[in-house]
Design a protein around this motif. Structure first.
Motif, PDB file in Angstrom:
ATOM      1  N   ASP A 124      -4.766   6.654  -2.558  1.00 18.50           N
ATOM      2  CA  ASP A 124      -4.945   8.093  -2.706  1.00 18.50           C
ATOM      3  C   ASP A 124      -4.426   8.581  -4.050  1.00 18.50           C
ATOM      4  O   ASP A 124      -5.038   9.423  -4.708  1.00 18.50           O
ATOM      5  N   VAL A 164      -4.124  -2.076   5.628  1.00 19.95           N
ATOM      6  CA  VAL A 164      -3.320  -0.877   5.822  1.00 19.95           C
ATOM      7  C   VAL A 164      -4.117   0.346   5.395  1.00 19.95           C
ATOM      8  O   VAL A 164      -4.660   0.391   4.283  1.00 19.95           O
ATOM      9  N   VAL A 165      -4.191   1.338   6.294  1.00 24.51           N
ATOM     10  CA  VAL A 165      -4.783   2.635   5.997  1.00 24.51           C
ATOM     11  C   VAL A 165      -3.893   3.706   6.620  1.00 24.51           C
ATOM     12  O   VAL A 165      -3.188   3.441   7.594  1.00 24.51           O
ATOM     13  N   PRO A 166      -3.907   4.921   6.087  1.00 21.86           N
ATOM     14  CA  PRO A 166      -3.133   5.992   6.723  1.00 21.86           C
ATOM     15  C   PRO A 166      -3.696   6.313   8.107  1.00 21.86           C
ATOM     16  O   PRO A 166      -4.915   6.364   8.298  1.00 21.86           O
ATOM     17  N   ARG A 207     -12.995   3.528   2.812  1.00 24.01           N
ATOM     18  CA  ARG A 207     -12.169   4.343   1.911  1.00 24.01           C
ATOM     19  C   ARG A 207     -12.472   4.027   0.453  1.00 24.01           C
ATOM     20  O   ARG A 207     -12.481   4.931  -0.404  1.00 24.01           O
ATOM     21  N   TYR A 264       0.817  -1.218   0.000  1.00 20.41           N
ATOM     22  CA  TYR A 264       0.000   0.000   0.000  1.00 20.41           C
ATOM     23  C   TYR A 264       0.849   1.266   0.000  1.00 20.41           C
ATOM     24  O   TYR A 264       0.380   2.322  -0.425  1.00 20.41           O
ATOM     25  N   TYR A 265       2.073   1.180   0.497  1.00 19.68           N
ATOM     26  CA  TYR A 265       3.033   2.279   0.415  1.00 19.68           C
ATOM     27  C   TYR A 265       4.202   1.814  -0.461  1.00 19.68           C
ATOM     28  O   TYR A 265       5.280   1.504   0.034  1.00 19.68           O
ATOM     29  N   GLN A 292     -10.728   0.243   5.304  1.00 25.81           N
ATOM     30  CA  GLN A 292     -10.425   0.085   3.887  1.00 25.81           C
ATOM     31  C   GLN A 292     -11.705   0.078   3.049  1.00 25.81           C
ATOM     32  O   GLN A 292     -11.776   0.696   1.985  1.00 25.81           O
ATOM     33  N   TYR A 321       0.410   6.747   0.019  1.00 24.84           N
ATOM     34  CA  TYR A 321      -0.605   5.688   0.081  1.00 24.84           C
ATOM     35  C   TYR A 321      -1.201   5.537  -1.311  1.00 24.84           C
ATOM     36  O   TYR A 321      -1.830   6.457  -1.851  1.00 24.84           O
TER      37      TYR A 321
END
Length: 552
Positions: free
Chosen positions: A200, A232-234, A258, A178-179, A255, A197
């Protein structure tokens, strides 16, 4: 048997101002009032593909823990397909089926890269992007492509399979990051250093594409990697941070929300640009819910009333949410089964492009308008060397390979009546052996080599000349065929009529012109009217980019 811009300018435009879009009713603007007149001719198309989102993970299908207000509203305003299926119970073959119109018994990619190299699409694969690009659509793939190798210019690259713009992950496993340290923009590797991320970035690039192409027909394939594991999320899990669940489940719910917010941003951009009235948005998932890295789908009732999850051919592994939305559609719920391999023929139908012959899919355009469409005789799923399934009417058979899922040395066949037993709890194979045998025989006949014909336009440069080849891979004759380059006709006219499976070529002198950027044009007629195909030759590629066509 089981069978672009500079890197600095690009990063500045992509990374600037990253923010989480709003959710809730405000995220999708109020629909246009008045009577709805059905889909416009040659609509814009947005295909949103979620990654591992289960049938029951959106509110319109019973979800009560993770909030999806935008998807719920689109389902209420558009057509919600109650009986929609993915192409496979896992990623790569499902995406191949969606893109090409072939189920996993015929498609090029029939399994994930588990314990082996990443399977790739080939020049024989005609995607829905190639068909719409032929017809003049601007096309983009943003997000997870899922087919290697990670090299520009090869046949499996999105730019070579009909997408004029690509931004995202090329390979399957890379999309688990995710990153990410890098992503791809067309043929360029864009270094990110693990600072951004990815979802985004995808949302922002998709909005930019819509704004840039709002005044011309466009196709956006938005293939999010949400809500695939890891969770995984910010930052924290937002509204779910204090729920009494595990960390993985809290972030999985975040997630899902989002993903809903990303769809809201796309719809908002369609409305702001005035493109919404001319656009059809399709939302679905590549397979059932996952249970990876600490996520427990049982908490969310992620598969709804169905048995099974990702990687399984029980209904929960292949039943997926499917929503068709446009301000021009009348709200309705459709129960006739559809599958992801129906998307290509449907989009070809809507764009007025002759669909390739011998596809497993069929157009569900009539189901969008309520006029009805032909039903499938049967639907097929294939996981080579593991399991296969077939549904015909109310009956479904699943065949397990030897020593798979508890099967013995001779394998196992299960039979279910989906009308009486939608949860697939009562195996009737021993009570209905003749029916089980008939379904298995149909299954065997449905699995084999790629049945398609060569389709599309090919440009070849040699000795200062450009050869344009047009191949009719559809099921209908193409009449009054004319080929041209830059308005110039060839010295010798090509064949006037192309029957299915036939091709014709014409040679054009380049007269010192740079072959990069040259555009060829084919005009022909079918019973549906006049068709115009365009194919542009890009610098450094075999003929691809804006206005490209399928090759084989």
């Amino acid at each position: 048997m089981i069978n672009g811009p500079s890197r600095r300018a690009f990063l500045a435009g992509t990374l600037a101002g990253i923010s989480v879009p709003p959710t809730g009713a405000a995220a999708a603007a109020t629909p246009t009032p008045g009577a709805r007149a059905g889909l416009p001719s040659r609509p814009n198309v947005v295909v949103v593909l979620a990654d591992d989102l289960g049938w029951g993970e959106i509110g319109s299908q019973g979800q009560r823990l993770a909030r999806t207000p935008t998807l719920d509203r689109l389902a209420a305003e558009g057509v919600r397909f109650e009986t929609a299926y993915s192409g496979a119970p896992l990623c790569a073959p499902s995406r191949c089926a969606l893109l090409t119109g072939l189920h996993a018994g015929h498609g090029t990619v029939r399994e994930n890269p588990e314990g082996g190299p990443q399977r790739s699409l080939t020049s024989a694969d005609v995607t829905f992007a190639e068909l719409l690009q032929l017809a003049g659509y601007r096309t983009a793939c943003i997000g997870k492509w899922g087919f290697g190798p990670e090299e520009p210019g090869q046949p499996s690259h999105p730019n070579e399979r009909g997408f004029g713009e690509f931004f995202g992950y090329i390979g399957h496993k890379h999309a688990h990051e995710y990153y990410p340290r890098y992503l791809w923009h067309n043929g360029e590797r864009v270094e990110l250093g693990g600072r951004a991320y990815a979802p985004d970035l995808f949302r922002r690039r998709a909005q930019k594409f819509i704004r840039r192409r709002a005044d011309e027909p466009f196709l956006l394939y938005f293939a999010s990697n949400l809500p695939h594991a890891p969770s995984v999320v910010p930052g924290d899990a937002g509204r779910y941070e204090h729920e009494p669940w595990t960390r993985a489940n809290r972030r999985h719910a975040a997630q899902v929300s989002r993903l809903d917010a990303d769809v809201a941003a796309l719809v908002r951009t369609l409305r702001e640009t005035g493109a919404a009235e001319r656009t059809l948005l399709l939302f679905t998932s590549d397979n059932g819910p996952h249970h990876e890295k600490g996520v427990t789908p049982e908490l969310f009732d992620a598969n709804g009333p169905w048995r099974g999850v990702k990687r399984q051919l029980y209904e929960g592994g292949i039943r997926v949410p499917f929503i068709a939305w446009s301000p021009r559609l009348r709200p309705r719920v459709e129960t006739q089964p559809v599958a992801s391999w129906d998307v290509l023929p449907t989009l070809a139908d809507l764009a007025g492009v002759p669909a390739p012959a011998h596809l497993d899919g069929r157009s569900f355009r009539g189901l969008l308008t309520g006029e009805g469409a032909p039903a499938h005789d049967h639907l097929v799923w294939n996981r080579p060397r593991k399991m296969q399934a077939i549904r015909r009417g109310r009956w479904k058979a699943i065949r397990f390979a030897p020593h798979i899922a508890g099967a013995g040395p001779r394998g196992r066949v299960e039979l279910y009546d989906l009308d009486a037993d939608p949860g697939e709890r009562r195996n009737l194979a021993a009570l209905r052996p003749a029916l089980a045998a008939d379904l298995v025989a149909r299954l065997d006949r449905s699995i084999g080599p790629d049945p398609r014909l060569p389709y599309g336009m090919e440009l070849a440069v040699a000795d200062g000349r450009l050869t344009v080849t047009l191949r009719n891979g559809s099921a209908v004759s193409w009449r009054d065929v004319e080929l041209s380059v830059g308005g110039a006709r060839p010295a010798s006219a090509p064949a006037g009529t192309l029957a299915p499976g036939e091709e014709t070529s014409a040679v054009f002198p380049l007269a010192g012109a740079d072959p990069a950027g040259v555009t060829a044009r084919a005009v022909f007629r079918t019973s549906r009217g006049r068709h115009v195909f365009r194919r542009r030759r890009r610098a450094g590629a075999a003929a691809s980019g804006d206005g490209t066509a399928a090759t084989r």
